[in-house]
Design an enzyme around this catalytic site. Structure first.
Site, mmCIF file in Angstrom:
data_model
loop_
_atom_site.group_PDB
_atom_site.id
_atom_site.type_symbol
_atom_site.label_atom_id
_atom_site.label_comp_id
_atom_site.label_asym_id
_atom_site.label_seq_id
_atom_site.Cartn_x
_atom_site.Cartn_y
_atom_site.Cartn_z
ATOM 1 C CG ASP A 1 -0.301 -0.510 2.494
ATOM 2 O OD1 ASP A 1 0.933 -0.464 2.583
ATOM 3 O OD2 ASP A 1 -1.023 -0.951 3.398
ATOM 4 C CD GLU B 1 -8.766 0.921 7.917
ATOM 5 O OE1 GLU B 1 -8.658 -0.069 8.670
ATOM 6 O OE2 GLU B 1 -8.237 2.019 8.180
ATOM 7 C CG ASP C 1 -8.865 -1.656 11.848
ATOM 8 O OD1 ASP C 1 -7.883 -2.345 11.475
ATOM 9 O OD2 ASP C 1 -9.225 -0.620 11.251
ATOM 10 C CG HIS D 1 -5.942 -2.506 8.765
ATOM 11 N ND1 HIS D 1 -6.131 -1.262 9.329
ATOM 12 C CD2 HIS D 1 -4.604 -2.716 8.834
ATOM 13 C CE1 HIS D 1 -4.965 -0.757 9.693
ATOM 14 N NE2 HIS D 1 -4.025 -1.625 9.408
HETATM 15 P P1 PGA Z 1 2.043 -1.544 12.612
HETATM 16 O O1 PGA Z 1 0.857 -1.519 11.539
HETATM 17 O O2 PGA Z 1 2.995 -2.577 12.145
HETATM 18 O O3 PGA Z 1 2.656 -0.176 12.549
HETATM 19 O O4 PGA Z 1 1.422 -1.880 13.913
HETATM 20 C C1 PGA Z 1 0.275 -2.719 11.134
HETATM 21 C C2 PGA Z 1 -0.862 -2.415 10.201
HETATM 22 O O5 PGA Z 1 -1.540 -1.392 10.363
HETATM 23 O O6 PGA Z 1 -1.105 -3.234 9.302
#
Ligand code: PGA
Length: 265
Positions: free
Chosen positions: A72, A148, A141, A143
């Site tokens: 992404d 999302e 959450d 994702h």
């Molecule tokens: P993080 O993010 O590794 O910074 O916790 C993970 C994500 O949002 O997929």
């Protein structure tokens, strides 16, 4: 889904790095799917260490024939922006091992036509032969990528709007007073599911509920990561804290401790 519980993030990341290294050594022209965020930093650090160590010892971990596709990117951020994922990848992996820059791909946050650009990203993955191994993190959450909750489980690379929860979790990567973009380009859940192998890393108590929902909850677009239950080869590397809400944690530990030697990482 295979769940590997390690005492801490470092141990989990080292095991995950071994799996990535094995993939590259077995197939130097591998297509890797890569992730950003805090979670994969130790994994990339370990790959860099293996690359450097291999160079001095004469058996380099060679990325020069590999291709990569990142999950992404923020819409509106170019490669020079320190919070962009192209910048992150350059700083933490691409610029530190021998990846050929022209074979690394990150969605174009500055694309004039986002839809066309997303279609081209899908085409490029297909033309490269598909992703052999996809590295994933998970949001609080549930994702994966920036898909999302309520993202279609069949979705492809497209524009998404971040939740406020995700925007505030990622604010730490931006300078003070700077707006976190609302829009991102992300591989879809369907795109991710086509990878031949998925490895997902999650560390810390803040990920415990999302991990439990993903591994043991129902498959639901409310927890996009739960679709990995349908993946033929998904390995989840977590630490004790992230495992704290799993009902079957002792079984996963037992499975790992009793792996036949040929299956070990
Ligand atoms: P993080 O993010 O590794 O910074 O916790 C993970 C994500 O949002 O997929």
């Amino acid at each position: 889904m295979e769940v590997v519980i390690q005492p801490d993030a470092r141990a989990g990341s080292v095991l995950a790095a071994r799996l990535v290294a094995k993939q590259i050594r077995n197939k130097p022209s591998s297509v890797l799917g890569l992730a950003t965020g805090s979670t994969p930093l130790a994994l990339y650090g370990e790959l860099v260490r293996m690359f450097e160590e291999g160079r001095t010892e004469g058996h380099p971990l060679d990325f020069s024939h590999a291709t990569s596709f990142n999950l992404d990117e923020y819409v509106g951020l170019g490669p020079e922006h320190p919070a962009s994922y192209r910048y992150f990848m350059q700083k933490n992996l691409f610029g530190r091992v021998n990846f050929k820059l022209e074979r690394t791909h990150v969605p174009d946050g500055l694309a004039a036509d986002v839809e066309v650009s997303c279609g081209q990203y899908e085409d490029a993955i297909r033309e490269a032969g598909g992703i052999d191994l996809q590295v994933l993190g998970i949001g609080g959450d549930g994702h994966i990528g920036f898909n999302e909750p309520t993202s279609s489980l069949a979705s492809r690379t497209r524009i998404k709007t971040l939740t406020e929860e995700t925007r505030s979790a990622n604010r730490r990567f931006f300078s003070e007073g700077e707006e976190v973009p609302r829009h991102v380009i992300t591989m879809g859940v369907g795109t991710i599911m086509e990878a031949r192998c998925c490895i997902l890393l999650a560390f810390g108590a803040g990920k415990a509920q999302a991990v439990a929902d993903m591994v043991e909850g129902p498959i639901s677009a409310m927890v996009p990561a739960s679709i990995l239950q349908m993946h033929p080869r998904a390995v989840v590397f977590i630490d004790d804290a992230a495992a704290s809400r799993l009902k079957r944690a002792s079984y996963y530990r037992f499975v790992f401790e009793n792996k036949p030697s040929w299956q070990r990482y």
